[in-house]
Design an enzyme around this catalytic site. Structure first.
Site, mmCIF file in Angstrom:
data_model
loop_
_atom_site.group_PDB
_atom_site.id
_atom_site.type_symbol
_atom_site.label_atom_id
_atom_site.label_comp_id
_atom_site.label_asym_id
_atom_site.label_seq_id
_atom_site.Cartn_x
_atom_site.Cartn_y
_atom_site.Cartn_z
ATOM 1 N N GLU A 1 -6.200 34.601 24.320
ATOM 2 C CA GLU A 1 -7.466 35.306 24.552
ATOM 3 C C GLU A 1 -7.402 36.293 25.720
ATOM 4 O O GLU A 1 -8.027 37.339 25.673
ATOM 5 C CB GLU A 1 -8.598 34.298 24.771
ATOM 6 N N HIS B 1 10.650 14.820 17.052
ATOM 7 C CA HIS B 1 10.901 14.277 15.719
ATOM 8 C C HIS B 1 10.850 15.357 14.638
ATOM 9 O O HIS B 1 10.911 15.043 13.456
ATOM 10 C CB HIS B 1 9.888 13.171 15.413
ATOM 11 N N LYS C 1 -17.491 36.365 14.292
ATOM 12 C CA LYS C 1 -18.774 35.652 14.388
ATOM 13 C C LYS C 1 -19.885 36.489 13.747
ATOM 14 O O LYS C 1 -20.757 35.968 13.057
ATOM 15 C CB LYS C 1 -19.114 35.335 15.853
HETATM 16 C C1 F6R Z 1 -14.331 32.928 24.590
HETATM 17 C C2 F6R Z 1 -13.821 31.621 24.218
HETATM 18 C C3 F6R Z 1 -14.062 31.114 22.817
HETATM 19 C C4 F6R Z 1 -15.393 30.369 22.729
HETATM 20 C C5 F6R Z 1 -15.656 29.862 21.308
HETATM 21 C C6 F6R Z 1 -16.899 29.000 21.200
HETATM 22 O O1 F6R Z 1 -14.127 33.124 25.974
HETATM 23 O O2 F6R Z 1 -13.202 30.957 24.987
HETATM 24 O O3 F6R Z 1 -12.984 30.281 22.456
HETATM 25 O O4 F6R Z 1 -15.378 29.285 23.625
HETATM 26 O O5 F6R Z 1 -15.752 30.928 20.427
HETATM 27 O O6 F6R Z 1 -17.997 29.605 21.819
HETATM 28 P P1 F6R Z 1 -18.885 28.763 22.823
HETATM 29 O O7 F6R Z 1 -17.960 28.313 23.915
HETATM 30 O O8 F6R Z 1 -19.929 29.711 23.306
HETATM 31 O O9 F6R Z 1 -19.440 27.622 22.038
#
Ligand code: F6R
Length: 324
Positions: A208, A224, A318
């Site tokens: 990320e 393994h 998303k």
């Molecule tokens: C972005 C990050 C992502 C979010 C994930 C879930 O910095 O680390 O992995 O953590 O998309 O979102 P949240 O944490 O808001 O539930």
């Protein structure tokens, strides 16, 4: 806030968590649910559960066996689809819910239903709020009586992380590993327990922050199967480099396996570094490994001229899911 500032904020986040009031929840068992950076916080909390298992769920709904007890929903944004779906399933099953979030739908649900809620400060990337989220999740399962108080452990972790960051050791190790990675794909190995959770965190932070592929695996399991993947020498394995994360509290046979595994793979694959955990408590040892991976991910991003903060593809996905 820059990613460097967010990483430098980790000791303060751990201290913040140590200072939070324990939410009062009565539950015979608990399950932690979250995704991505928030799920990493669940992993941290789950590691401390030495008397009762507190498993981590990553995904939609809830596992079929979750029929009583507490569901701790951890989501920095409070809007993550899978986590909201787990909470919905918990409501349908009549389970108790507690929330660790900075805002969003989860916070509204907590207010409407009178659920315990640890309100973590907003305005960060979820992955950069690990100290807040993990600390919040810990305080909730502490409040449910499932783990002993983690206040001292959180404070020790804050002190260890602070010394690694301000004393420069974390950055020095990160620079040395970045030099040896030299454009290769990082493969991070931990032992089972804290060093395995740290290995997963290294992988996700490299993904990320540095926007690079990375993988992780854990001993003894990798001995393994995965170890065979490095058994051919030559071009095929050259684009990869292994980093070993070592915890003095790993099982003695796992410690020995780390040595032997390194010996066996070193002639065929670059070993870009070995990082040792510091501190006495589990949280200190875990975060002492995590902070070097955080520093590495930032170093890799800066060297490549990449902005570590935005995660455009995750956001785009998303959005498309919302529209579908
Ligand atoms: C972005 C990050 C992502 C979010 C994930 C879930 O910095 O680390 O992995 O953590 O998309 O979102 P949240 O944490 O808001 O539930």
């Amino acid at each position: 806030m820059t990613m460097r500032d967010q990483i430098l904020g980790l000791p303060g986040q751990l201290r913040w968590a140590a200072g939070q009031a324990q939410p009062s929840v009565s539950a015979p068992a608990a399950l932690l649910t979250g995704m991505g950076g928030s799920a990493m916080a669940c992993d941290v909390a789950s590691l401390t559960a030495v008397h009762h298992p507190v498993p981590v769920h990553r995904g939609y709904g809830l596992p079929p066996w979750a029929k009583d007890g507490l569901v701790v929903a951890v989501s920095y944004s409070g809007n993550t689809e899978e986590t909201l779906s787990s909470v919905e399933a918990a409501m349908v099953r009549g389970l108790t819910v507690a929330v660790v979030a900075s805002g969003g739908r989860l916070v509204d649900l907590a207010a409407d239903n009178g659920w315990p809620h640890v309100a973590v400060p907003a305005g960060l990337q979820p992955r950069a709020a690990l100290g807040y989220l993990a600390g919040g999740a810990l305080r909730v399962i502490e409040g449910a009586g499932l783990i002993p108080s983690q206040v001292e452990e959180l404070e020790e972790a804050a002190t260890v992380v602070e010394s690694l960051l301000t004393g420069g050791e974390a950055w020095k190790q990160a620079e040395a590993i970045a030099d040896r990675l030299d454009g290769k794909v990082a493969v991070i190995y931990g032992g089972s327990g804290p060093s395995a959770v740290a290995a997963r965190r290294w992988k996700t932070q490299i993904n990320e922050n540095a926007k690079r592929p990375a993988f992780w695996s854990e001993l003894p399991e990798l001995d393994h199967n995965e170890i065979m993947g490095w058994s051919q020498s030559g071009e095929k394995v050259r684009p990869y480099a292994v980093v070993l994360l070592r915890d003095p509290a790993d099982h003695p046979r796992v410690r020995l396996r780390m040595e032997l595994t390194r010996e066996l793979i070193a002639p065929r694959i670059t070993v870009a570094g070995e990082v040792r955990a510091f501190g006495n408590g589990l949280l200190a040892r875990l975060f002492s490994l995590i902070v070097v991976g955080d520093a590495l991910s930032l170093t890799l991003a800066e060297r490549a001229g990449i902005d570590p903060v935005p995660v455009a593809t995750i956001e785009e996905l998303k959005l498309r899911l919302q529209e579908a």
